[in-house]
Design a protein around this motif. Structure first.
Motif, PDB file in Angstrom:
ATOM      1  N   ARG A  41       0.833  -1.209   0.000  1.00  0.00           N
ATOM      2  CA  ARG A  41       0.000   0.000   0.000  1.00  0.00           C
ATOM      3  C   ARG A  41       0.869   1.260   0.000  1.00  0.00           C
ATOM      4  NH1 ARG A  41      -5.039  -0.197   0.546  1.00  0.00           N
ATOM      5  NH2 ARG A  41      -5.067  -2.146   1.668  1.00  0.00           N
ATOM      6  N   ARG A  45       1.028   4.066  -3.009  1.00  0.00           N
ATOM      7  CA  ARG A  45       0.781   5.508  -2.813  1.00  0.00           C
ATOM      8  C   ARG A  45       1.896   6.327  -3.458  1.00  0.00           C
ATOM      9  NH1 ARG A  45      -0.566   4.349   2.935  1.00  0.00           N
ATOM     10  NH2 ARG A  45      -2.804   3.998   2.926  1.00  0.00           N
ATOM     11  N   ARG A  46       3.141   5.901  -3.255  1.00  0.00           N
ATOM     12  CA  ARG A  46       4.282   6.627  -3.826  1.00  0.00           C
ATOM     13  C   ARG A  46       4.253   6.613  -5.351  1.00  0.00           C
ATOM     14  NH1 ARG A  46       9.674   5.595  -0.139  1.00  0.00           N
ATOM     15  NH2 ARG A  46       8.726   6.202   1.828  1.00  0.00           N
ATOM     16  N   LEU A  47       3.771   5.529  -5.923  1.00  0.00           N
ATOM     17  CA  LEU A  47       3.730   5.395  -7.382  1.00  0.00           C
ATOM     18  C   LEU A  47       2.417   5.877  -7.989  1.00  0.00           C
ATOM     19  CD1 LEU A  47       5.371   1.860  -7.719  1.00  0.00           C
ATOM     20  CD2 LEU A  47       6.362   4.039  -8.449  1.00  0.00           C
ATOM     21  N   GLY A  48       1.453   6.197  -7.137  1.00  0.00           N
ATOM     22  CA  GLY A  48       0.140   6.607  -7.645  1.00  0.00           C
ATOM     23  C   GLY A  48      -0.647   5.444  -8.213  1.00  0.00           C
ATOM     24  N   LYS A  49      -0.422   4.264  -7.637  1.00  0.00           N
ATOM     25  CA  LYS A  49      -1.082   3.034  -8.093  1.00  0.00           C
ATOM     26  C   LYS A  49      -1.781   2.375  -6.910  1.00  0.00           C
ATOM     27  CE  LYS A  49       1.023   2.978 -12.184  1.00  0.00           C
ATOM     28  NZ  LYS A  49       0.322   3.120 -13.435  1.00  0.00           N
ATOM     29  N   TRP A  53      -2.123  -3.292  -7.850  1.00  0.00           N
ATOM     30  CA  TRP A  53      -1.155  -3.178  -8.948  1.00  0.00           C
ATOM     31  C   TRP A  53       0.212  -3.667  -8.484  1.00  0.00           C
ATOM     32  CZ3 TRP A  53       3.388  -0.595 -10.183  1.00  0.00           C
ATOM     33  CH2 TRP A  53       3.700  -0.484 -11.545  1.00  0.00           C
ATOM     34  N   GLU A  68       8.532   1.645 -15.428  1.00  0.00           N
ATOM     35  CA  GLU A  68       7.935   1.277 -14.140  1.00  0.00           C
ATOM     36  C   GLU A  68       9.008   0.791 -13.174  1.00  0.00           C
ATOM     37  OE1 GLU A  68       3.596   0.031 -15.997  1.00  0.00           O
ATOM     38  OE2 GLU A  68       5.173  -1.477 -15.838  1.00  0.00           O
ATOM     39  N   SER A  75      11.125   5.004  -5.847  1.00  0.00           N
ATOM     40  CA  SER A  75      10.165   5.006  -4.736  1.00  0.00           C
ATOM     41  C   SER A  75      10.657   4.179  -3.555  1.00  0.00           C
ATOM     42  CB  SER A  75       8.807   4.483  -5.203  1.00  0.00           C
ATOM     43  OG  SER A  75       8.254   5.366  -6.149  1.00  0.00           O
TER      44      SER A  75
END
Length: 101
Positions: A41, A45-49, A53, A68, A75
């Motif tokens: 989680r 959040r850091r990756l905006g996913k 995912w 990616e 990240s």
């Protein structure tokens, strides 16, 4: 290929993320995340996913491309080049062990 009642069965193609050569990358990605002390989680959040995912990348349900990989490494607080060099070193050792067997 076999024929049963007029139906032809062909071998099902394996998705590239399920191929043997790809299998060590998802494990490596998980290792990077865990070494950074991040949950799925947190990394999501850091990756905006979403967390799902991250899970799909780590379980080889989804193939990770180079951009990616770069975002994942950053990240996790590791320079992407250093992360890739580490992965290549581990893969080279693994491949060397395979050839000896």
């Amino acid at each position: 290929m076999s024929r049963v009642v007029g139906i032809i069965f062909r071998p099902v193609a394996t998705k590239s993320q399920h191929s043997q050569p790809y299998q060590s990358l998802p494990l490596f990605l998980r290792e990077l995340r865990e070494e950074a002390g991040l949950s799925q989680r947190d990394l999501g959040r850091r990756l905006g996913k979403p967390q799902s995912w991250i899970y799909n990348c780590e379980s080889a349900n989804r193939r990770v491309d180079i951009t990616e990989f770069i975002g994942w490494a950053i990240s996790c607080g590791i320079e992407p080049g250093a992360a890739f060099a580490r992965f290549l070193e581990a893969e080279t050792r693994r491949q060397g062990r395979k050839k000896k067997e």
